[in-house]
Write an enzyme that holds these catalytic residues in place. Sequence first.
Site, PDB file in Angstrom:
ATOM      1  N   ASP A  12     -13.740  -6.414 -12.541  1.00 63.64           N
ATOM      2  CA  ASP A  12     -13.275  -6.618 -11.093  1.00 63.64           C
ATOM      3  C   ASP A  12     -12.171  -5.552 -10.950  1.00 63.64           C
ATOM      4  O   ASP A  12     -11.586  -5.036 -11.889  1.00 63.64           O
ATOM      5  CB  ASP A  12     -12.750  -8.069 -11.063  1.00 63.64           C
ATOM      6  CG  ASP A  12     -11.698  -8.340  -9.951  1.00 63.64           C
ATOM      7  OD1 ASP A  12     -12.294  -8.109  -8.768  1.00 63.64           O
ATOM      8  OD2 ASP A  12     -10.429  -9.012 -10.063  1.00 63.64           O
ATOM      9  N   ASP A  14      -8.755  -5.863  -8.391  1.00 62.43           N
ATOM     10  CA  ASP A  14      -7.440  -6.343  -8.091  1.00 62.43           C
ATOM     11  C   ASP A  14      -7.258  -7.272  -9.188  1.00 62.43           C
ATOM     12  O   ASP A  14      -7.905  -8.497  -9.455  1.00 62.43           O
ATOM     13  CB  ASP A  14      -7.812  -6.780  -6.692  1.00 62.43           C
ATOM     14  CG  ASP A  14      -6.211  -7.622  -6.435  1.00 62.43           C
ATOM     15  OD1 ASP A  14      -5.198  -7.357  -7.079  1.00 62.43           O
ATOM     16  OD2 ASP A  14      -6.272  -8.560  -5.777  1.00 62.43           O
TER      17      ASP A  14
HETATM   18  P1  B16 Z   1     -10.183  -5.629   1.075  1.00 67.79           P
HETATM   19  P2  B16 Z   1     -11.066  -8.052  -6.297  1.00 67.79           P
HETATM   20  C1  B16 Z   1     -10.151  -8.598  -3.673  1.00 67.79           C
HETATM   21  O1  B16 Z   1     -10.128  -7.586  -4.710  1.00 67.79           O
HETATM   22  C2  B16 Z   1      -8.686  -9.161  -3.450  1.00 67.79           C
HETATM   23  O2  B16 Z   1      -8.464  -9.830  -4.952  1.00 67.79           O
HETATM   24  C3  B16 Z   1      -8.627  -9.840  -2.464  1.00 67.79           C
HETATM   25  O3  B16 Z   1      -7.388 -10.337  -2.249  1.00 67.79           O
HETATM   26  C4  B16 Z   1      -9.031  -9.129  -1.252  1.00 67.79           C
HETATM   27  O4  B16 Z   1      -9.057  -9.942  -0.020  1.00 67.79           O
HETATM   28  C5  B16 Z   1     -10.384  -8.768  -1.169  1.00 67.79           C
HETATM   29  O5  B16 Z   1     -10.476  -8.049  -2.719  1.00 67.79           O
HETATM   30  C6  B16 Z   1     -10.922  -7.971  -0.086  1.00 67.79           C
HETATM   31  O6  B16 Z   1     -10.005  -6.654  -0.137  1.00 67.79           O
HETATM   32  O7  B16 Z   1      -9.643  -6.213   2.369  1.00 67.79           O
HETATM   33  O8  B16 Z   1      -9.417  -4.444   0.655  1.00 67.79           O
HETATM   34  O9  B16 Z   1     -11.480  -5.390   1.665  1.00 67.79           O
HETATM   35  O10 B16 Z   1     -10.112  -8.833  -6.748  1.00 67.79           O
HETATM   36  O11 B16 Z   1     -12.446  -8.426  -5.828  1.00 67.79           O
HETATM   37  O12 B16 Z   1     -11.095  -6.455  -6.825  1.00 67.79           O
HETATM   38 MG    MG Z   2      -9.615  -9.813  -8.831  1.00 69.81          MG
END
Ligand code: B16
Ligand code: MG
Length: 224
Positions: A12, A14
Amino acid sequence: MEKNKLKAVIFDLDGVITDSATYHYLAWKSLAGELGIPFDEQYNEKLKGVSRMESLELILQNGNASSQYTKEQKEALADKKNNLYKELIKQISPADILPGISSFLEELKANQIKIALASVSRNAPFILGQLCLDTMFDYVADAAAVPNAKPFPDIFLAGMSAFGLQPQNCVGVEDARTGIEAIHRAGMPAVGVGTPEEMQGAELVTTTQELCLDLILERLGMEI
Ligand code: B16
Ligand code: MG
């Protein structure tokens, strides 16, 4: 009993590679403020690993405002948040790679173990570029091309299929409950980065700092 061979680690982004949650928080906070909806860091925790549109829905529901907007208006609101988020993440640099991650990636490379990214963020390729980590990843799953977001297993399965591997030869690394569930539904063992309470069910709970090949092999009963 024969041990499973570790052939790929699927990460992952984030909360595992870097902490982009802070920027998601600031961008959502700005939008929620404009809409007059309460939003704080505690509520932001619910958005970890949740897709952009689902995050917006949760925020609107928190202000009992979901029914006030059409689908098109919601898309415009999500775009607005994303534009601000994209401005904010321009400041991400290699100094923002979480502790232990660079050395773990190098260790995997040195042992010919494939590295994939399974982030639901559509901004993931840009962030990898900012971190100067794009060349470390053998495969970056396209969040936009994956039909079902976490906790569905699709994005982890995309990483696995790209290498033509079976789930028992892969390990997923996550910081969100929804992500641990996605890894398990993909049939892979899960490494949870976080507290044991948050990462319940993960086969190994650790910190990014402690993440290393030996720990994974020993605790998951695998070999290279
Ligand atoms: P985006 P991950 C996620 O990342 C985030 O944890 C989440 O808070 C966010 O809404 C999602 O990505 C979508 O991100 O708006 O940039 O497409 O934890 O899957 O790396
Ligand atoms: Mg994450």
